[in-house]
Design a protein around this motif. Structure first.
Motif: not given
Ligand code: HEM
Length: 449
Positions: A87-88, A99, A260, A267, A271, A315, A319, A330, A391, A396-397, A399, A403, A406
């Protein structure tokens, strides 16, 4: 004193020097003016690319017309042997379908289920660190921890599981042999320059995919037998595409697990290590986090996240200052006009969270560490216009919510257990590898509280 930022290059350098800098590190290859510009054009004999900082242009590309600006194919090349058509990397209809299957696994309610895995991984990391005072290289610690989180959340196995350990070690070696996102890949080279994947790299990718294949095959059989745990892998493997009713084929699932694992652990590890460094650099902020963390139960519950407001802002601020994905590229599929300039079809459009998040016209005191800024009116306006660590828009991410949960929780658990402090002579220098890392690691002392 502001936290470390790489020195920009002089405004004018030769093309040769630019390429050399670029190969070293994309952050220091950029001139200071990008922290003020709304749009900048890069002309080389081979290609045109544009860096976009103006919020409404970012809206156009990311939010309003994402399908007109697919991911640049040139970036994908280095990642294919490992990630297949994940998917990335996919675009168009394939991406949309992927998605539709993946997104339900990351919906709000599911985060509650994943919370326990993150907490367990955090507690295991605290136990592993034991009475350690250091100096410790914390990037290694957070990589191991973030990989543990991903295995527990995806497959309900800890990193100590034999296959999980093997995947983790292989990924690390793969990146050493060929950084997965070679910064040089961001310079769109002319097509005639051959970029063959080295045989060793391809073999390593095949080994990782075989290991992941073992995990997904085992899971498919557990699902068939009705014995599968209710984790992310089961959810993704059993969710049919609402439009076609089909689930992922085995190979396609391997592609997704690979991304994943990669997107989820590199990432978060980046972070977390910067967040720990920032807290070591600013002990007052660390004590505020420690105070919030002390109010958690021994084994925290999902609802406890609401007690960690400042920790969450730490956090977020991490970021902002060190966005793990510093740049995205893009491609325009047709001619466009941006800021009265003609953008040709095929132009490369660089979106740089790194520059946007430190933009002098979009943030107050952009290079300072100030977690409280997100609670101010001005900070909210800036964040609305110029904060995209995950993004934005359709791509958009997946996760992002995961994240944030987490990062906040792990930071609290680590700071509850240890007081982190900087090590003399070890100021980290940010460089962009696959994610934003420190040139020679991040070294901290960790004294048990
Ligand atoms: C702090 C942690 C994270 C950050 C900063 C981050 C950032 C990003 C960014 C900027 C993108 C867009 C890349 C691009 O468009 O070129 C992205 C995409 C993605 N991320 Fe994350 N990510 C994080 C954690 C995670 C986690 C934990 C997962 C999954 C478990 C994840 C899964 C993905 C996936 C699947 C995509 C591709 C989405 C698509 O293209 O449709 N990420 N991430």
């Amino acid at each position: 004193m502001n936290p470390p930022k790489p020195a920009p290059r002089p405004d004018k350098v030769s093309l040769w020097r630019y390429f050399r800098l670029f190969r070293q590190d994309i952050l220091s290859a950029q001139p200071q003016r990008l922290y003020r510009a709304w749009m900048a054009e890069f002309k080389t004999p081979f290609f045109r690319s544009y860096l976009l900082n103006q919020p409404n242009l970012l809206d156009t590309v990311l939010r309003e017309r994402p399908m007109d600006f697919p991911k640049s194919n040139r970036i994908a090349e280095g990642l294919r042997p490992l990630l297949g058509n994940s998917v990335f990397l996919s675009n168009g209809e394939v991406w949309k379908r992927q998605r539709r299957i993946i997104d339900p696994a990351f919906e709000g309610g599911r985060l509650r289920d994943a919370f326990g895995s993150v907490a367990a991984a955090g507690q295991a990391a605290v136990a592993r660190l034991g009475g350690a005072t250091g100096p410790l290289e914390v990037e290694a610690v957070t990589s191991h921890l973030a990989a543990d989180v991903i295995f527990r959340s995806l497959f309900s196995i800890p990193i100590s599981d034999q296959v999980a350990t093997q995947v983790f070690n292989e990924f690390r070696d793969y990146q050493r042999s060929q950084p997965i996102l070679n910064p040089a890949a961001l310079v769109p080279m002319p097509r005639w320059i051959p970029r063959l994947h080295r045989r060793k790299t391809r073999a390593a990718a095949a080994r990782i995919r075989a290991l992941i294949g073992t995990l997904t095959a085992q899971r498919a059989s557990d699902i068939a037998n009705g014995t599968a745990p209710d984790d992310l892998a089961t959810k993704i493997m059993t969710t049919p595409d609402p439009e076609t009713g089909q689930v992922f084929e085995t190979d396609e699932m391997v592609d997704q697990v690979a991304i994943f694992f990669l997107a989820g652990h590199e990432t978060s590890a980046s972070a977390l290590s910067w967040a720990l460094y920032l807290l070591a650099l600013y002990p007052e902020a660390q004590e505020r986090v420690a105070k919030e963390a002390a109010a958690l139960d021994e084994t925290p519950e999902f609802g406890d996240l609401s007690k960690l407001r400042f920790t969450r802002d730490v956090f977020r601020e991490t970021l902002r200052l060190y966005p793990p994905v510093p740049m995205m590229v893009r491609e325009s599929t047709k001619a466009e006009k941006f800021r009265d300039r003609d953008i040709a079809k095929g132009a490369q459009l660089v979106i740089s969270p790194w520059h946007l998040h430190r933009h002098e016209r979009l943030w107050d005191n952009p290079n300072a560490f100030d977690p409280d800024r997100f609670a101010t009116a001005a900070g909210k306006v800036s964040a609305q216009a110029a904060y995209i660590p995950f993004s934005a828009g359709a791509r958009v991410c997946s996760g992002a919510g995961f994240a944030m949960m987490e990062g906040t929780l792990l930071l609290a658990l680590l700071v509850r257990a240890f007081r982190f402090s900087t090590v003399a002579g070890k100021t980290p220098v940010p460089v962009a590898h696959l994610t934003v890392r420190s040139k020679d690691g991040i070294w901290l002392s960790a004294e048990p509280r």
